[in-house]
Design a protein around this motif. Structure first.
Motif, mmCIF file in Angstrom:
data_model
loop_
_atom_site.group_PDB
_atom_site.id
_atom_site.type_symbol
_atom_site.label_atom_id
_atom_site.label_comp_id
_atom_site.label_asym_id
_atom_site.label_seq_id
_atom_site.Cartn_x
_atom_site.Cartn_y
_atom_site.Cartn_z
ATOM 1 N N ARG A 107 -10.981 -8.522 -9.962
ATOM 2 C CA ARG A 107 -10.167 -7.411 -10.502
ATOM 3 C C ARG A 107 -10.570 -6.096 -9.839
ATOM 4 N NH1 ARG A 107 -10.354 -5.534 -16.876
ATOM 5 N NH2 ARG A 107 -9.435 -3.463 -16.610
ATOM 6 N N ARG A 108 -11.874 -5.868 -9.719
ATOM 7 C CA ARG A 108 -12.343 -4.627 -9.098
ATOM 8 C C ARG A 108 -11.907 -4.562 -7.645
ATOM 9 N NH1 ARG A 108 -17.463 -5.258 -9.707
ATOM 10 N NH2 ARG A 108 -17.838 -5.952 -7.576
ATOM 11 N N GLY A 109 -12.017 -5.688 -6.924
ATOM 12 C CA GLY A 109 -11.611 -5.711 -5.529
ATOM 13 C C GLY A 109 -10.125 -5.443 -5.359
ATOM 14 N N LEU A 110 -9.306 -6.031 -6.256
ATOM 15 C CA LEU A 110 -7.869 -5.817 -6.174
ATOM 16 C C LEU A 110 -7.516 -4.365 -6.495
ATOM 17 C CD1 LEU A 110 -4.991 -6.811 -5.835
ATOM 18 C CD2 LEU A 110 -5.040 -7.615 -8.216
ATOM 19 N N THR A 111 -8.140 -3.821 -7.515
ATOM 20 C CA THR A 111 -7.890 -2.422 -7.890
ATOM 21 C C THR A 111 -8.229 -1.492 -6.735
ATOM 22 O OG1 THR A 111 -8.387 -2.918 -10.213
ATOM 23 C CG2 THR A 111 -8.449 -0.602 -9.561
ATOM 24 N N ASP A 112 -9.380 -1.697 -6.112
ATOM 25 C CA ASP A 112 -9.794 -0.845 -4.987
ATOM 26 C C ASP A 112 -8.830 -0.979 -3.815
ATOM 27 O OD1 ASP A 112 -13.407 -1.357 -5.448
ATOM 28 O OD2 ASP A 112 -11.972 -0.026 -6.464
ATOM 29 N N ALA A 113 -8.399 -2.205 -3.530
ATOM 30 C CA ALA A 113 -7.508 -2.433 -2.393
ATOM 31 C C ALA A 113 -6.145 -1.770 -2.609
ATOM 32 C CB ALA A 113 -7.343 -3.935 -2.156
ATOM 33 N N LEU A 114 -5.606 -1.901 -3.818
ATOM 34 C CA LEU A 114 -4.317 -1.275 -4.113
ATOM 35 C C LEU A 114 -4.434 0.249 -4.070
ATOM 36 C CD1 LEU A 114 -3.117 -3.556 -7.058
ATOM 37 C CD2 LEU A 114 -2.062 -3.375 -4.799
ATOM 38 N N ARG A 115 -5.504 0.771 -4.609
ATOM 39 C CA ARG A 115 -5.698 2.224 -4.615
ATOM 40 C C ARG A 115 -5.733 2.765 -3.188
ATOM 41 N NH1 ARG A 115 -10.361 2.422 -6.683
ATOM 42 N NH2 ARG A 115 -9.802 2.516 -8.891
ATOM 43 N N GLU A 116 -6.463 2.061 -2.314
ATOM 44 C CA GLU A 116 -6.570 2.515 -0.929
ATOM 45 C C GLU A 116 -5.229 2.378 -0.193
ATOM 46 O OE1 GLU A 116 -9.791 4.197 -1.512
ATOM 47 O OE2 GLU A 116 -8.998 4.170 0.549
ATOM 48 N N ALA A 117 -4.445 1.392 -0.559
ATOM 49 C CA ALA A 117 -3.129 1.232 0.065
ATOM 50 C C ALA A 117 -2.213 2.394 -0.304
ATOM 51 C CB ALA A 117 -2.500 -0.094 -0.357
ATOM 52 N N VAL A 118 -2.310 2.855 -1.551
ATOM 53 C CA VAL A 118 -1.508 4.004 -1.978
ATOM 54 C C VAL A 118 -2.056 5.280 -1.362
ATOM 55 C CG1 VAL A 118 -0.751 5.372 -3.942
ATOM 56 C CG2 VAL A 118 -0.834 2.884 -4.129
ATOM 57 N N ARG A 119 -3.381 5.445 -1.448
ATOM 58 C CA ARG A 119 -4.010 6.666 -0.940
ATOM 59 C C ARG A 119 -3.742 6.842 0.558
ATOM 60 N NH1 ARG A 119 -8.824 8.745 -3.209
ATOM 61 N NH2 ARG A 119 -9.483 6.650 -3.811
ATOM 62 N N GLY A 120 -3.786 5.746 1.301
ATOM 63 C CA GLY A 120 -3.606 5.814 2.740
ATOM 64 C C GLY A 120 -2.161 5.871 3.187
ATOM 65 N N GLY A 121 -1.219 5.805 2.248
ATOM 66 C CA GLY A 121 0.184 5.920 2.596
ATOM 67 C C GLY A 121 0.840 4.617 2.988
ATOM 68 N N ARG A 122 0.117 3.504 2.948
ATOM 69 C CA ARG A 122 0.736 2.216 3.298
ATOM 70 C C ARG A 122 1.737 1.786 2.227
ATOM 71 N NH1 ARG A 122 -3.774 -1.723 3.644
ATOM 72 N NH2 ARG A 122 -4.991 -0.178 2.493
ATOM 73 N N LEU A 123 1.540 2.262 0.999
ATOM 74 C CA LEU A 123 2.520 2.046 -0.066
ATOM 75 C C LEU A 123 3.094 3.413 -0.428
ATOM 76 C CD1 LEU A 123 0.707 -0.552 -2.358
ATOM 77 C CD2 LEU A 123 2.677 -0.927 -0.863
ATOM 78 N N ALA A 124 4.360 3.646 -0.112
ATOM 79 C CA ALA A 124 4.979 4.956 -0.291
ATOM 80 C C ALA A 124 5.320 5.197 -1.757
ATOM 81 C CB ALA A 124 6.249 5.047 0.551
ATOM 82 N N PRO A 125 5.380 6.473 -2.166
ATOM 83 C CA PRO A 125 5.788 6.797 -3.541
ATOM 84 C C PRO A 125 7.133 6.165 -3.872
ATOM 85 C CG PRO A 125 4.924 8.750 -2.457
ATOM 86 C CD PRO A 125 5.013 7.695 -1.400
#
Length: 472
Positions: A26-44
């Motif tokens: 769960r922690r790994g998935l949360t961190d990965a998703l957060r970084e994907a949003v933060r880095g712009g790979r997942l757009a608003p």
């Protein structure tokens, strides 16, 4: 067709730090998703796969995905709405951090909806300057000498007339003592009550810890009354041993309801029977929108109520101008305590406020601000009806704030999400007395008076984004 992780074109790598347990995944998935949003790979606005679909894609348990999504909704990275799925939150992309100019406060919010302050951008500078010039020109020489501990007679006379007319207060200039704001007045009263032998002051179950702590520092315990649908329940006064109570009777802070008429009468009856003293905090009594302002409790029994007022909400807290209207039985003790602490307000500021009141400028300013705050209140109600219809709005009849009721367990999540939107927001639990009977009431106290006029629309939009993202 439902989204899958592959259709989003994002390569997701889970780093579990060697912890293969559900918590580690769960922690790994949360961190990965957060970084994907933060880095712009997942757009608003991007819609994410359902928890079931992503669990299948990654070969992990569905509950693990649901929990990770919930964590990121709480942090403000994602939003979840019934029927719309889970999406990347609409947020302004933050540019790389630049060195802050000297003196700039780190972490200051972009928008501020904390309660307790007026719109400082609306301070009537030109009118105040005119009043100051007239006051200075007419000031007697003794105004520049050592201060009368009661305050300038010009201001006390002006206040006596205004309070009688606008708040129904029985005020003789000789019974008024000018203070450096409400906190100064309460600190003086705390010392007087302790010197009289009191050990406890009764307070409302919702209020400001700043006030409770002031009384604690004076050596007094604070004991909360109950609270129900009719507001503060004063029945506990008769059952307790306290001889003093602090009430926001015209507009309970922060719940926003006036003290019920039957309870107003009961509080005064208690004070008469028990020889008690009511400390009435009339912090924003001028700002009522549905009808004429509720009159001050002091008018029912001037000999058992200390009326406490201030210019902090009507004008600006930086003026440090407040006042007490005292019963005869405590007047001399309060005056002696104030004289002993040596604190006084600037004579020229007092004379300016006196001129501001007597010239009619104060009434005009209050009327103007009442219209402005009413418009903001209406803006708030309309916006929430559209963006967050699941949120109940209370305390709208008066004041500079509203209480938004949330489902149990949502308050902390919403406040955290507000931080990510750079929005200063305070939860209702912050104002609950630590000894008050626990209540299953989550909420927000939204200060719609605080933002400057140019910042109001942005603050309201930020609030709507936070509440819409929190879901129902």
């Amino acid at each position: 067709m439902e989204e899958t992780w592959a259709t989003l074109g994002v390569d997701l790598h889970l780093e579990t730090g060697g912890d293969a347990s559900r918590h580690g995944v769960r922690r790994g998935l949360t961190d990965a998703l957060r970084e994907a949003v933060r880095g712009g790979r997942l757009a608003p606005g991007t819609r994410l796969p359902s928890s079931r679909a992503l669990a299948v894609d990654l070969g992990i348990a569905r509950n693990t995905v649901a929990d990770a999504y919930a964590d990121l909704v709480a942090e403000g990275w994602l939003t979840a709405r019934q029927g719309s799925g889970t999406r990347v939150a609409e947020r302004v992309v933050t540019p790389p951090a630049r060195p802050r100019p000297p003196g700039r406060k780190g972490g200051a919010p972009t928008y501020d909806l904390t309660p307790g302050r007026p719109d400082l951008s609306a301070f009537p500078r030109a009118e105040w300057q005119k009043a100051a010039r007239r006051a200075l020109a007419a000031a007697p020489d003794d105004a520049l000498g050592f201060a009368d501990p009661r305050g300038r007679v010009e201001l006390r006379t002006a206040l006596a007339g205004y309070l009688a007319r606008a708040r129904g207060v029985h005020a003789d200039p000789g019974r008024i003592v000018v203070t450096a704001g409400f906190v100064h007045a309460l600190a003086i009263l705390g010392r007087v009550l302790r010197a009289r032998g009191l050990r406890t002051v009764t307070v409302e179950s919702y209020g400001l810890d700043l006030h409770w702590n002031l009384l604690h520092r004076a050596g007094l315990r604070t004991a909360p009354l109950g609270f129900d649908a009719l507001g503060t329940d004063v029945a506990g006064l008769a059952a307790g041993s306290s001889k003093a109570v602090l009430l926001t009777s015209a507009h309970q802070f922060p719940m926003g309801v006036p003290l019920h008429p039957d309870r107003r009468a009961a509080a005064v009856d208690w004070a008469r029977r028990a020889g008690g003293l009511i400390l009435e905090d009339d912090y924003d009594g001028e700002f009522r929108y549905d009808r004429q302002p509720v009159g001050a409790l002091q008018g029912l029994d001037p000999e058992h109520v200390v009326y406490l007022g201030t210019a902090s909400k009507s004008l600006a807290p930086g003026l440090r101008l407040g006042w007490m209207v005292l019963p005869a039985g405590v007047h001399d003790e309060v005056l002696a305590a104030k004289d002993a602490d040596g604190a006084s307000c600037g004579a020229l500021d007092q004379l300016t406020l006196a001129e501001f009141i007597t010239s009619g400028a104060y009434d005009r300013h209050v009327r103007r601000m009442r219209l402005r705050y009413r418009r903001r209140r209406d803006d708030l109600v309309r916006a929430l009806a559209t963006a967050a219809p699941h949120v109940e709005v209370h305390g709208l009849a008066a004041g500079l704030h509203a209480v938004l009721r949330l489902p149990p367990g949502h308050e902390r999540t919403v406040v955290q999400a507000a931080n990510w939107q750079h929005l200063a927001l305070q939860g209702l639990s912050l104002f609950r007395h630590p000894e008050a009977t626990p209540q299953d009431q989550d909420g927000l106290v939204v200060g719609y008076g605080t933002p400057a006029e140019h910042a109001w629309t942005g603050a309201l939009q930020a609030l709507c984004r936070v509440l819409a993202g929190a879901g129902g």
